[in-house]
Design a protein around this motif. Structure first.
Motif, PDB file in Angstrom:
ATOM      1  N   SER A 173       0.840  -1.196   0.000  1.00 24.62           N
ATOM      2  CA  SER A 173       0.000   0.000   0.000  1.00 24.62           C
ATOM      3  C   SER A 173       0.871   1.241   0.000  1.00 24.62           C
ATOM      4  O   SER A 173       1.972   1.240   0.573  1.00 24.62           O
ATOM      5  CB  SER A 173      -0.913   0.001   1.229  1.00 24.62           C
ATOM      6  N   THR A 224       0.506   5.947  -0.673  1.00 22.39           N
ATOM      7  CA  THR A 224      -0.395   7.103  -0.611  1.00 22.39           C
ATOM      8  C   THR A 224      -0.761   7.676  -1.976  1.00 22.39           C
ATOM      9  O   THR A 224      -1.527   8.625  -2.050  1.00 22.39           O
ATOM     10  CB  THR A 224       0.215   8.233   0.251  1.00 22.39           C
ATOM     11  N   SER A 225      -0.249   7.108  -3.048  1.00 24.20           N
ATOM     12  CA  SER A 225      -0.576   7.587  -4.382  1.00 24.20           C
ATOM     13  C   SER A 225      -1.894   6.978  -4.850  1.00 24.20           C
ATOM     14  O   SER A 225      -2.179   5.818  -4.566  1.00 24.20           O
ATOM     15  CB  SER A 225       0.532   7.226  -5.372  1.00 24.20           C
ATOM     16  N   THR A 226      -2.670   7.744  -5.594  1.00 33.42           N
ATOM     17  CA  THR A 226      -3.905   7.211  -6.170  1.00 33.42           C
ATOM     18  C   THR A 226      -3.708   6.768  -7.623  1.00 33.42           C
ATOM     19  O   THR A 226      -4.628   6.245  -8.236  1.00 33.42           O
ATOM     20  CB  THR A 226      -5.030   8.264  -6.108  1.00 33.42           C
ATOM     21  N   ARG A 264      -2.828   4.454 -10.463  1.00 31.96           N
ATOM     22  CA  ARG A 264      -2.751   2.998 -10.627  1.00 31.96           C
ATOM     23  C   ARG A 264      -1.555   2.633 -11.506  1.00 31.96           C
ATOM     24  O   ARG A 264      -1.296   3.295 -12.514  1.00 31.96           O
ATOM     25  CB  ARG A 264      -4.027   2.471 -11.281  1.00 31.96           C
ATOM     26  N   ALA A 323      -8.170   0.823  -5.186  1.00 31.94           N
ATOM     27  CA  ALA A 323      -8.184   2.028  -4.369  1.00 31.94           C
ATOM     28  C   ALA A 323      -8.279   1.623  -2.904  1.00 31.94           C
ATOM     29  O   ALA A 323      -8.931   0.632  -2.555  1.00 31.94           O
ATOM     30  CB  ALA A 323      -9.360   2.915  -4.754  1.00 31.94           C
ATOM     31  N   GLY A 331      -4.982   6.237  -0.607  1.00 34.54           N
ATOM     32  CA  GLY A 331      -4.053   5.830  -1.671  1.00 34.54           C
ATOM     33  C   GLY A 331      -4.534   4.607  -2.417  1.00 34.54           C
ATOM     34  O   GLY A 331      -5.674   4.523  -2.848  1.00 34.54           O
ATOM     35  N   LYS A 332      -3.645   3.628  -2.556  1.00 34.24           N
ATOM     36  CA  LYS A 332      -3.968   2.393  -3.280  1.00 34.24           C
ATOM     37  C   LYS A 332      -3.191   1.236  -2.690  1.00 34.24           C
ATOM     38  O   LYS A 332      -2.237   1.425  -1.934  1.00 34.24           O
ATOM     39  CB  LYS A 332      -3.630   2.529  -4.762  1.00 34.24           C
TER      40      LYS A 332
END
Length: 155
Positions: free
Chosen positions: A93, A95-97, A99, A129, A133-134
């Motif tokens: 995991s 903190t960036s969204t 993909r 998601a 983040g992702k």
């Protein structure tokens, strides 16, 4: 930390502090994964551990390179026993969204092959998601242990 869960007998999580310092992220993740697999898998199943470590290194490296480092590494193990192969899910995991997607680098380009390696090494991979983040995940199957047992680990 280990949590018993239906569908995955063992869940192990290593949290990371997003502090902008990434010197030991991959090394810590690999040490953690080695310890989890050594503790949970019989000696005979250790054959496929190199693939798991490769995927862990690639996903953690991507989190360092393309996000502000990972927030967590999670290793999920399903060790059914008998003649069934152990299943491993690696989750990283951050903190960036944004993909991830595999790309095709030029032959002389030194990087850009990590997700292709993950794609070829795992049985499935993807991202979803997550709050803040992702999570990028990969599923792997380890070779069936010779004799089908789980040694003295009893899992």
């Amino acid at each position: 930390m280990t949590v018993q869960q239906p569908g995955h007998r063992h869940r192990h999580r290593l949290p990371f502090t997003p502090d902008g310092r990434h010197e030991r992220v991959v090394g810590r993740g690999l040490d953690f994964t080695r310890a989890v697999l050594a503790d949970q898998l019989p000696d005979a199943a250790q054959v496929g551990v190199g693939d798991v470590l490769l995927v862990v290194a690639e996903l953690l490296s991507n989190a360092v390179q393309h996000a502000d480092g990972p927030t967590a590494l999670e290793i999920r193990l399903d060790t059914p026993g008998g003649q069934e192969a152990a299943a491993v899910r690696v989750e990283v995991s951050d903190t960036s969204t944004v993909r991830p997607h595999p790309r095709t680098p030029r032959p002389d380009e030194p990087g850009g092959r990590g997700l292709r390696i993950v794609e070829r090494t795992s049985t499935a991979w993807g991202s979803e998601a997550a709050p803040g983040g992702k999570t990028v995940w990969a599923d792997l199957r380890l070779p069936t242990p010779v004799g089908g047992g789980h040694g003295s680990h009893g899992v």
